[in-house]
Design an enzyme around this catalytic site. Structure first.
Site, PDB file in Angstrom:
ATOM      1  CE  LYS A   1      -0.137  -0.392   5.217  1.00 22.89           C
ATOM      2  NZ  LYS A   1      -1.017  -0.991   6.107  1.00 22.89           N
TER       3      LYS A   1
ATOM      4  CE1 TYR B   1      12.124  32.139   1.482  1.00 17.39           C
ATOM      5  CE2 TYR B   1      12.014  29.635   1.676  1.00 17.39           C
ATOM      6  CZ  TYR B   1      12.019  30.835   0.794  1.00 17.39           C
ATOM      7  OH  TYR B   1      11.487  30.913  -0.234  1.00 17.39           O
TER       8      TYR B   1
ATOM      9  CG  MET C   1       8.221  23.820  -1.948  1.00 14.26           C
ATOM     10  SD  MET C   1       6.949  24.783  -3.032  1.00 14.26           S
ATOM     11  CE  MET C   1       5.948  25.494  -1.688  1.00 14.26           C
TER      12      MET C   1
END
Ligand SMILES: *Cc1c(COP(=O)(O)O)cnc(C)c1O
Length: 382
Positions: free
Chosen positions: A42, A267, A315
Site C-alpha cells: 500500500k 528563510y 520547499m
C-alpha cells in the site's frame, strides 16, 4: 556519470529491488513452516514504488499482496500482476464493482458491504472475501462476540465465499507489551469457539512485528509491510532477522559559496555562520518529503562526512555549512541511505522528528523520481 540514469536529476530515490527480494526471502525463511507471506505494498509500496516493490516481493517469495485501496489493487492488476490481492480495509460500496473487475479480495466487516459484494457475483461464481475481527485495535472489524453470527450471515449469501478471517495487532512492536498476547489469546479463543466453522479459512493476524517476534501468531499467513522494505518496525526489533533498507534518497550539491562569519542563511535567518566558511546548496526540500522540522537538526552525508542541515529547509532546497571542508558542485549528497562507512537511516530521521520510519519513507513525495537497482526478469511480472 556518462549516461547514468540519474545524470540529469537534481534529486532521486534509489530503490534496490535486490534488498526487497532478500528481505522477503529472509523473513519467509523464519516463518513457521506452512505460513504464507503477504507483502503489503500500500501507499506506493511505502514510498518505494508499488508495482516494482510487488514484483520484487513476489520474486523473494511473497504469496499474496496487500493494499489499502481499490485503486492500488487495480494498478497492480493493470501491471499484469496475478497474485491474490487482499484489500486490507473494506472498500466503499461504490468501489466494489471495480474490486470485482480487478479480482481483488476485499476485507468485509459490515452486512451492507457483504450483501453488496455478493451482488457483484456473476455467472454463479461466488466472490471471495476475508472477514476482519476486532480484537482490540478498535479501528475496523466485527466484534469477536458477533463474529460467528456474521460468518453465518455471509455463508447464507450465494454470491459470496468467505476465504479468510483475520485481526490486527495494536502494539506488536512493543516487545514487552502484554496487550499483544491478549489479542492473540482472544483470536485463538474465537477460532476455537468457531470450531468447524473456521475450517479451511486462512487465519492471519501478524504484521512485520508479529512475523519477527511471535511465531505462535504466524498462523496461515503473515502480512509484512515495513520489514519487506528493510526497516525494523521498532529499534527494539533490530537484529531479529537481517534486513537491508531498500531506499536511499540522494542529490548533488547544486552550488557552493564562501560566506563570512556572521552571515545568516535561508528563510528566517535561523542559522548564522560562526566563522568564514563554505556553504553548499542542495536541491531537496520539504516538497520532496524532507520534513521542514529537520532544519538545524537533520544530517546528511557528503564525501563520507556528516553535515548538519543549516537553517530552514525550503520547499525545494536546503543548505549546509561545510566550514573549511572541500565540497564541490556535483558532489553526491546522501539524505537517506549509505555513503562510504556511514548511513542515515529512516529510524534516525524519525527519531529526530518524533515519528516512526514508516512516515519517513511514505513521505518521500511523488516528485522524487524512483531509480530502480537490480531489477530482475522473473516470475514477479506475472
Ligand atoms: C499496513 C498493514 C500491515 C503492515 O504493517 P507493517 O507494520 O508495515 O508490517 C499489516 N496489516 C494491516 C491490516 C495493515 O494495514
Amino acid at each position: 556519470m556518462n549516461g547514468h540514469p540519474t545524470e540529469d536529476l537534481a534529486l532521486w530515490a534509489e530503490v534496490d529491488l535486490g534488498c526487497i527480494r532478500r528481505n522477503v526471502s529472509r523473513i519467509k525463511g523464519r516463518l513457521t513452516p506452512g505460513t504464507a507471506l503477504l507483502a503489503v505494498v500500500k501507499a506506493n509500496g511505502y514510498g518505494h514504488g508499488e508495482v516494482e516493490a510487488a514484483r520484487a516481493a513476489i520474486d523473494g517469495g511473497a504469496d499474496w499482496l496487500g493494499v489499502a485501496r481499490t485503486q492500488e489493487g487495480a494498478a497492480l492488476r493493470e501491471a499484469g500482476i496475478d497474485r491474490p490481492i487482499l484489500l486490507l480495509a473494506q472498500p466503499p460500496l461504490s468501489a466494489l464493482a471495480a474490486a470485482a473487475e480487478f479480482r481483488l479480495t476485499p476485507t468485509i466487516y459490515t452486512e451492507e458491504a457483504a450483501r453488496a459484494w455478493a451482488a457483484q457475483a456473476t455467472g454463479g461464481h461466488p466472490l471471495g472475501c476475508h472477514v476482519k475481527v476486532d480484537t482490540g485495535m478498535h479501528r475496523y472489524g466485527v466484534a469477536c462476540e458477533q463474529a460467528e453470527e456474521f460468518l453465518d450471515l455471509l455463508r447464507g449469501l450465494p454470491g459470496l465465499r468467505v476465504e479468510g478471517i483475520w485481526t490486527h495487532f495494536a502494539v506488536a512492536e512493543e516487545v514487552a507489551n502484554s496487550f499483544t498476547s491478549q489479542q492473540h489469546k482472544l483470536f485463538g479463543e474465537l477460532l476455537d469457539s468457531l470450531g468447524p466453522k473456521a475450517d479451511g479459512l486462512i487465519r492471519h493476524m501478524s504484521n512485520s512485528a508479529g512475523a519477527l517476534t511471535l511465531p505462535e501468531a504466524h498462523l496461515d499467513l503473515v502480512r509484512t509491510g515495513i520489514a519487506t522494505y528493510g526497516i525494523y518496525p521498532s529499534p527494539a526489533l533490530a537484529g531479529t532477522v537481517e534486513l537491508e533498507p531498500a531506499m536511499s534518497l540522494k542529490s548533488r550539491v547544486g552550488l557552493v559559496k564562501r560566506l563570512a562569519a556572521g552571515e545568516a542563511i535561508s528563510y528566517g535567518q535561523r542559522y548564522k555562520l560562526s566563522r568564514d566558511g563554505l556553504v553548499a546548496t542542495i536541491p531537496c526540500g520539504y516538497a520532496d518529503g524532507l520534513r521542514r522540522a529537520l532544519g538545524n537538526h537533520g544530517e546528511v552525508l557528503i564525501r563520507g562526512r556528516r553535515y548538519r542541515i543549516s537553517g530552514t529547509i525550503t520547499m525545494d532546497h536546503f543548505l549546509v555549512d561545510a566550514g573549511d571542508d572541500v565540497v564541490e558542485i556535483g558532489d553526491e549528497v546522501v539524505i537517506l541511505g549509505r555513503q562510504r562507512d556511514d548511513r542515515i537511516t529512516a529510524q534516525e530521521m524519525a527519531d529526530k522528528l518524533g515519528t516512526i520510519p514508516y512516515e519517513v519513507v511514505c513521505g518521500i513525495s511523488a516528485r522524487v523520481r524512483r531509480i530502480y537497482l537490480n531489477r530482475q526478469p522473473g516470475p514477479g511480472g506475472s
